[in-house]
Design a protein around this motif. Sequence first.
Motif, short mmCIF file in Angstrom:
data_model
loop_
_atom_site.label_atom_id
_atom_site.label_comp_id
_atom_site.label_asym_id
_atom_site.label_seq_id
_atom_site.Cartn_x
_atom_site.Cartn_y
_atom_site.Cartn_z
N TYR A 18 -16.35 4.27 -10.82
CA TYR A 18 -14.99 3.88 -10.47
C TYR A 18 -13.95 4.43 -11.46
CZ TYR A 18 -11.09 1.18 -8.70
OH TYR A 18 -9.88 0.83 -8.16
N SER A 19 -14.21 4.31 -12.74
CA SER A 19 -13.23 4.79 -13.73
C SER A 19 -13.08 6.31 -13.67
CB SER A 19 -13.59 4.33 -15.15
OG SER A 19 -14.84 4.85 -15.52
N SER A 20 -14.16 7.01 -13.41
CA SER A 20 -14.07 8.48 -13.26
C SER A 20 -13.26 8.84 -12.03
CB SER A 20 -15.46 9.09 -13.14
OG SER A 20 -16.19 8.89 -14.32
N LEU A 21 -13.47 8.10 -10.94
CA LEU A 21 -12.69 8.35 -9.72
C LEU A 21 -11.21 8.10 -9.97
CD1 LEU A 21 -14.99 6.69 -7.02
CD2 LEU A 21 -14.46 9.13 -7.24
N LYS A 22 -10.92 7.02 -10.69
CA LYS A 22 -9.52 6.69 -10.98
C LYS A 22 -8.87 7.79 -11.82
CE LYS A 22 -6.63 3.00 -12.76
NZ LYS A 22 -6.58 1.69 -13.41
N SER A 23 -9.58 8.30 -12.79
CA SER A 23 -9.06 9.40 -13.62
C SER A 23 -8.85 10.65 -12.78
CB SER A 23 -10.03 9.73 -14.75
OG SER A 23 -10.15 8.65 -15.63
N TYR A 24 -9.80 10.94 -11.90
CA TYR A 24 -9.70 12.12 -11.04
C TYR A 24 -8.46 12.02 -10.13
CZ TYR A 24 -10.72 15.30 -7.18
OH TYR A 24 -10.64 16.27 -6.22
N VAL A 25 -8.29 10.88 -9.49
CA VAL A 25 -7.17 10.71 -8.58
C VAL A 25 -5.85 10.76 -9.35
CG1 VAL A 25 -6.04 9.14 -6.96
CG2 VAL A 25 -8.51 9.45 -6.85
N SER A 26 -5.78 10.06 -10.47
CA SER A 26 -4.55 10.04 -11.27
C SER A 26 -4.17 11.44 -11.75
CB SER A 26 -4.72 9.13 -12.48
OG SER A 26 -4.89 7.80 -12.07
N SER A 27 -5.15 12.22 -12.15
CA SER A 27 -4.85 13.56 -12.67
C SER A 27 -4.40 14.51 -11.56
CB SER A 27 -6.06 14.15 -13.39
OG SER A 27 -7.09 14.44 -12.47
N ASN A 28 -4.75 14.21 -10.32
CA ASN A 28 -4.37 15.07 -9.21
C ASN A 28 -3.10 14.63 -8.49
OD1 ASN A 28 -6.43 17.31 -8.74
ND2 ASN A 28 -7.70 15.53 -9.16
N LEU A 29 -2.62 13.44 -8.78
CA LEU A 29 -1.39 12.96 -8.18
C LEU A 29 -0.21 13.44 -9.01
CD1 LEU A 29 -2.09 9.26 -7.19
CD2 LEU A 29 -1.84 11.22 -5.68
N ASN A 34 4.51 7.87 -4.98
CA ASN A 34 4.63 6.44 -5.19
C ASN A 34 3.36 5.70 -4.78
OD1 ASN A 34 7.27 6.69 -6.08
ND2 ASN A 34 8.07 6.62 -4.01
N ARG A 35 2.22 6.26 -5.06
CA ARG A 35 0.95 5.62 -4.73
C ARG A 35 0.14 5.49 -6.01
NH1 ARG A 35 -1.24 5.96 0.67
NH2 ARG A 35 -2.87 4.71 -0.25
N ASP A 36 -0.50 4.39 -6.14
CA ASP A 36 -1.37 4.13 -7.28
C ASP A 36 -2.75 4.73 -7.01
OD1 ASP A 36 -2.37 3.05 -9.62
OD2 ASP A 36 -2.67 1.05 -8.78
N ALA A 37 -3.39 5.22 -8.04
CA ALA A 37 -4.72 5.81 -7.89
C ALA A 37 -5.69 4.81 -7.28
CB ALA A 37 -5.23 6.30 -9.25
N GLU A 38 -5.58 3.55 -7.68
CA GLU A 38 -6.49 2.54 -7.16
C GLU A 38 -6.29 2.32 -5.66
OE1 GLU A 38 -6.44 -1.01 -9.51
OE2 GLU A 38 -7.23 0.03 -11.27
N MET A 69 -11.92 12.04 -1.57
CA MET A 69 -10.78 11.74 -2.46
C MET A 69 -9.79 12.89 -2.45
SD MET A 69 -11.01 8.78 -3.92
CE MET A 69 -12.29 7.55 -3.97
N ARG A 70 -10.29 14.11 -2.59
CA ARG A 70 -9.42 15.28 -2.60
C ARG A 70 -8.62 15.37 -1.30
NH1 ARG A 70 -12.63 20.03 -2.12
NH2 ARG A 70 -12.04 19.93 0.04
N ASN A 71 -9.28 15.14 -0.18
CA ASN A 71 -8.60 15.19 1.12
C ASN A 71 -7.53 14.12 1.23
OD1 ASN A 71 -10.18 17.37 1.87
ND2 ASN A 71 -11.63 16.13 3.03
N LYS A 72 -7.81 12.93 0.74
CA LYS A 72 -6.83 11.84 0.77
C LYS A 72 -5.63 12.17 -0.12
CE LYS A 72 -5.28 7.77 1.82
NZ LYS A 72 -4.85 7.43 3.19
N ILE A 73 -5.88 12.73 -1.28
CA ILE A 73 -4.79 13.13 -2.18
C ILE A 73 -3.90 14.17 -1.50
CG2 ILE A 73 -4.24 14.35 -4.34
CD1 ILE A 73 -6.84 13.01 -5.48
N ILE A 74 -4.51 15.13 -0.86
CA ILE A 74 -3.73 16.16 -0.15
C ILE A 74 -2.90 15.51 0.95
CG2 ILE A 74 -3.93 18.14 1.42
CD1 ILE A 74 -6.40 19.00 -0.32
N ASP A 75 -3.48 14.58 1.70
CA ASP A 75 -2.74 13.88 2.75
C ASP A 75 -1.54 13.12 2.18
OD1 ASP A 75 -4.53 14.80 4.63
OD2 ASP A 75 -5.60 12.88 4.83
#
Length: 179
Positions: A18-29, A34-38, A69-75
């Motif tokens: 979970y913490s790795s996913l949160k870091s990944y999403v945060s670094s790509n946003l 206006n969306r939180d990584a969580e 996750m990558r696809n959701k970030i792109i969306d």
Amino acid sequence: MSQSENSKKLGMFFNEEYSSLKSYVSSNLKASVNRDAEDIIQDVALKLFTSADRYSPINNVAGFVYRAMRNKIIDVLRSNRKKTEYYSQNEDKLNEFAALIYETPSDLYPEQMKEELKEAIIRLKPNYKNIIIAIDFEGYTYKEIEQETGIPTGTLMSRRHRAISLLYKNLKSKKEIIS
């Protein structure tokens, strides 16, 4: 009811990473999103867990989850780019549209004329206002709007033409007063 193999694998992965996913999403946003990584992680997890039984057996859980996750970030980034707030539109777009309505080639319009134009756009019926904002300010094409709404391109073009005619009619007298 027993948990499917895919659900078990996904559950273990999300618990451990979970913490790795949160870091990944945060670094790509981007900071402007206006969306939180969580929130994004929860959206993806919900989608994956509700559909777990429909997937083939997941062999590479990490790759599967990170791709989702990558696809959701792109969306999210795409949707934020397209959902630009009307009031935050840049000055050039307003000047271009003012030139269309006021029929003057100059890029220099008094602030009062621009404010009158903004107010006139806001007062339009929703169908007219939406097409003006989508085409002239947000950069959508007629085809994109047709695909999104199901409204034929010809209808969209007619609405925009009527909207511009209404704006021109409503602002013509004000232009003479301001000028």
